[in-house]
Write an enzyme that holds these catalytic residues in place. Structure first.
Site, short mmCIF file in Angstrom:
data_model
loop_
_atom_site.label_atom_id
_atom_site.label_comp_id
_atom_site.label_asym_id
_atom_site.label_seq_id
_atom_site.Cartn_x
_atom_site.Cartn_y
_atom_site.Cartn_z
N GLY A 213 29.41 -144.38 -27.59
CA GLY A 213 29.59 -144.14 -29.02
C GLY A 213 30.25 -142.83 -29.37
O GLY A 213 30.57 -142.59 -30.54
N LEU B 117 28.85 -139.93 -29.43
CA LEU B 117 27.91 -139.41 -30.43
C LEU B 117 27.48 -137.97 -30.20
O LEU B 117 26.85 -137.37 -31.07
CB LEU B 117 26.64 -140.30 -30.43
CG LEU B 117 26.86 -141.75 -30.83
CD1 LEU B 117 25.59 -142.57 -30.54
CD2 LEU B 117 27.22 -141.85 -32.30
N TYR C 91 28.46 -134.39 -29.74
CA TYR C 91 29.35 -133.23 -29.77
C TYR C 91 28.76 -132.13 -28.86
O TYR C 91 27.57 -131.81 -28.97
CB TYR C 91 29.47 -132.73 -31.22
CG TYR C 91 30.36 -131.53 -31.37
CD1 TYR C 91 31.72 -131.63 -31.10
CD2 TYR C 91 29.84 -130.30 -31.77
CE1 TYR C 91 32.54 -130.51 -31.24
CE2 TYR C 91 30.65 -129.19 -31.92
CZ TYR C 91 32.00 -129.31 -31.63
OH TYR C 91 32.81 -128.19 -31.75
N ALA D 266 31.37 -135.50 -21.53
CA ALA D 266 31.53 -136.89 -21.09
C ALA D 266 31.39 -137.85 -22.27
O ALA D 266 32.18 -138.81 -22.41
CB ALA D 266 30.52 -137.23 -20.01
N SER D 267 30.39 -137.63 -23.10
CA SER D 267 30.17 -138.51 -24.26
C SER D 267 31.41 -138.51 -25.16
O SER D 267 31.85 -139.56 -25.63
CB SER D 267 28.94 -138.05 -25.04
OG SER D 267 29.01 -138.42 -26.39
N ASN E 97 14.88 -136.04 -21.54
CA ASN E 97 14.77 -135.57 -22.92
C ASN E 97 13.63 -136.23 -23.69
O ASN E 97 13.50 -136.01 -24.89
CB ASN E 97 16.08 -135.83 -23.68
CG ASN E 97 17.28 -135.22 -23.02
OD1 ASN E 97 18.16 -135.92 -22.55
ND2 ASN E 97 17.31 -133.91 -22.93
N ARG F 124 19.55 -139.41 -31.44
CA ARG F 124 18.44 -139.11 -30.54
C ARG F 124 17.18 -138.74 -31.32
O ARG F 124 16.06 -138.89 -30.82
CB ARG F 124 18.84 -137.99 -29.57
CG ARG F 124 20.12 -138.35 -28.76
CD ARG F 124 20.05 -137.97 -27.32
NE ARG F 124 18.93 -138.58 -26.65
CZ ARG F 124 18.59 -138.35 -25.39
NH1 ARG F 124 19.32 -137.52 -24.67
NH2 ARG F 124 17.56 -138.92 -24.84
N GLU G 294 14.43 -130.38 -26.72
CA GLU G 294 15.09 -131.43 -25.93
C GLU G 294 14.27 -131.79 -24.69
O GLU G 294 14.78 -132.37 -23.74
CB GLU G 294 16.50 -130.99 -25.57
CG GLU G 294 17.39 -130.72 -26.77
CD GLU G 294 18.10 -131.96 -27.33
OE1 GLU G 294 18.48 -132.83 -26.55
OE2 GLU G 294 18.26 -132.03 -28.57
N HIS H 169 22.54 -128.72 -21.82
CA HIS H 169 21.13 -128.54 -21.44
C HIS H 169 21.10 -127.69 -20.18
O HIS H 169 22.04 -127.74 -19.38
CB HIS H 169 20.48 -129.89 -21.07
CG HIS H 169 20.19 -130.78 -22.23
ND1 HIS H 169 20.43 -132.12 -22.21
CD2 HIS H 169 19.63 -130.52 -23.43
CE1 HIS H 169 20.06 -132.66 -23.35
NE2 HIS H 169 19.58 -131.71 -24.12
N CYS I 225 18.97 -136.45 -15.51
CA CYS I 225 18.76 -136.87 -16.90
C CYS I 225 17.94 -138.14 -16.96
O CYS I 225 17.22 -138.39 -17.93
CB CYS I 225 20.07 -137.18 -17.60
SG CYS I 225 21.21 -135.84 -17.71
O1 SUG Z 1 21.83 -136.29 -25.40
N1 SUG Z 1 24.25 -138.56 -24.27
C1 SUG Z 1 23.04 -137.80 -24.01
C2 SUG Z 1 22.99 -137.35 -22.57
C3 SUG Z 1 21.68 -136.72 -22.24
C4 SUG Z 1 21.66 -136.09 -20.91
N2 SUG Z 1 20.41 -135.52 -20.65
C5 SUG Z 1 20.18 -134.42 -19.92
N3 SUG Z 1 21.13 -133.62 -19.56
N4 SUG Z 1 18.96 -134.16 -19.64
C6 SUG Z 1 22.94 -136.61 -24.95
O2 SUG Z 1 23.99 -136.00 -25.23
C7 SUG Z 1 25.73 -139.96 -25.56
C8 SUG Z 1 25.62 -141.18 -26.42
C9 SUG Z 1 26.96 -141.72 -26.82
O3 SUG Z 1 27.91 -140.94 -27.03
O4 SUG Z 1 27.09 -142.96 -26.91
C10 SUG Z 1 24.38 -139.25 -25.38
O5 SUG Z 1 23.53 -139.34 -26.23
#
Ligand code: SUG
Length: 448
Positions: A19, A21, A23, A27-28, A110, A138, A174, A250, A371
């Site tokens: 998504g 989602l 920022y 990777a997201s 998290n 989240r 978190e 994180h 994670c």
């Molecule tokens: O919160 N990604 C999560 C990844 C969490 C990783 N957790 C740790 N490092 N412990 C976040 O950013 C992406 C969802 C999206 O873009 O579809 C997302 O929520």
């Protein structure tokens, strides 16, 4: 009495999608709108759980959440039947529908912060669900997280549960992604290490300039108070704001600790020497000998760390006292990181072996091996008090694999999220899952 570190891995939910989602999570953002494969994602996660179980580690599983979260959409003013809520949101506010569909609860590092009974004032294992209030998608996780954790760790004699902290940025929390525990043995008192990205109330602490710091000092201190931790058993450290601005959203993207060992990047923290000395002193007071393994920036840059997720690895203790590092495939794909790991394991140090896992589906949203797991240190009595339905066994692995094969789609795009049929599919899958894991009714559609 025997004691263990039990890794509870998040089972990837049926709506896993990209998504865009988060920022600040490189990777997201860079994989936004790509087509995802929920089935493959869930099977990759299950394969890791099975492999760790087969290696002799204690392994559990944490259930995904009900998505799309229709109740969350209703709170934002969408109305009518469930199908109408989804269709209206798809038409008028696609980003909100995407957020309400995120399978982000899979990253259970998290989900909560956990303090083992040897550290807490009342001798129980304490859990505080994380409010995750930095990102809307989240922030809607914690009520169900609390119910699921409550169903897994129901015995009040051994387990204490705290609701998420107030849902405001000043108490951004978190969970275990910014929390590590050092100890000589899991059942003995240890030192809990809280890493924060900024302070909400004290301007002397610097903040990142570009990306948000998700964890505040005030949230970490509140969790330590709720859990009844002693001053002597806690160390706070600030994450280097410059690395947050490079995508380290994180602490578990730049450091990992277990037992008496901290494996970290040279640029991870502020006032590193002072922090290491405090960890060493406090661990010594409970009989431990702190060891740190620093990865120099000359060998691995922060950018390499963010791209490969070298530090989002699982550092596991083996019976002979040596350690094993569970890393994502992306580490093998990065020449400098892979070379560093070869040197590390052959240097005669404490980390002797590296095992590589393909977690690409999760990695493309910024979620590596660490994670995907929530660590809970338990003694034998406490382990026996955990709901046995969530402890991984060969038959449970087979049932879950079969369950995924039956219910999951193998491609998911934004258009699929707007399909009201997806909600029905997810609910029927989750209804079956609560029976497989013996959780009782934990989802909104089961209790409302
Ligand atoms: O919160 N990604 C999560 C990844 C969490 C990783 N957790 C740790 N490092 N412990 C976040 O950013 C992406 C969802 C999206 O873009 O579809 C997302 O929520």
């Amino acid at each position: 009495m025997k004691s263990y570190e039990v890794n509870f891995d998040g089972l990837v939910g049926p709506t896993h999608n990209y998504g865009g989602l988060s920022y600040g999570n490189v990777a997201s953002q860079s994989n936004s709108q790509q087509c995802s494969n929920p089935k493959e994602a869930a099977l990759q996660g299950l394969a890791k759980m099975k492999a760790l179980m087969d290696m002799g580690f204690q392994q559990g599983v944490l259930a995904p959440q009900e998505r799309p979260d229709v109740a969350a959409l209703r709170r934002l003013g969408f109305a009518g039947s469930d199908a109408q809520v989804i269709q209206q949101a798809a038409k008028e506010a696609m980003p909100l529908l995407v957020a309400s569909c995120s399978a982000s609860s899979m990253w259970v590092a998290n989900a909560a912060t956990v303090s083992p009974s040897a550290d807490t004032a009342d001798g129980r294992v304490h859990f505080t669900a994380a409010n995750l209030n930095c990102k809307y998608h989240r922030s809607i996780e914690h009520p169900t997280t609390s119910r699921v954790l409550g169903a897994m760790f129901a015995n009040q004699q051994h387990f204490a549960h705290h609701a998420a902290l107030p849902a405001v940025a000043q108490f951004g929390d978190e969970g275990a992604a910014n929390h590590t525990r050092f100890c000589r043995a899991y059942g003995e008192a240890g030192v809990e290490f809280f890493v924060f990205g900024r302070s909400a109330f004290d301007s002397r602490f610097p903040s990142p300039q570009k990306y948000p710091a998700r964890q505040t000092l005030e949230a970490s201190r509140a969790v330590a108070r709720l859990h009844g931790l002693s001053e002597e058993g806690v160390v706070y450290a600030q994450q280097n704001p410059a690395v947050i601005d490079q995508g380290v959203f994180h602490n578990d993207v730049i450091a990992v600790g277990n037992g008496e060992v901290l494996f970290y990047h040279e640029d991870a923290f502020l006032e590193t020497e002072k922090m290491l000395a405090e960890l060493s002193d406090k661990l010594a007071k409970v009989g431990g000998k702190f060891q740190s393994v620093c990865v120099p920036r000359s060998a691995v840059t922060v950018d390499d760390a963010v791209r490969s997720y070298l530090f989002n690895s699982q550092l596991l203790s083996r019976a002979d006292g040596s350690m094993l590092l569970i890393v994502p495939e992306e580490c093998r794909g990065n020449e400098r990181v892979w070379q560093y790991l070869q040197g590390l394991t052959s240097s005669g140090g404490v980390i002797r072996e590296v095992k590589v896992f393909d977690l690409k589906q999760s990695m493309q949203n910024g979620g590596g091996p660490a994670c995907l797991r929530l660590r809970v240190a338990l003694n034998e009595t406490e382990l026996a008090a955990v709901n046995p339905g969530v402890i991984m066994t060969a038959p449970l692995y087979d049932s879950l694999t079969q369950w995924v094969e039956t219910h999951y789609r193998d491609r998911m795009t934004e258009n699929d999220l707007a399909d009201p049929q997806l909600l029905l599919e997810c609910r029927s899958a989750l209804d079956e899952l609560t029976q497989i894991l013996k959780l009782g009714s934990v989802y909104p559609f089961q209790i409302n």
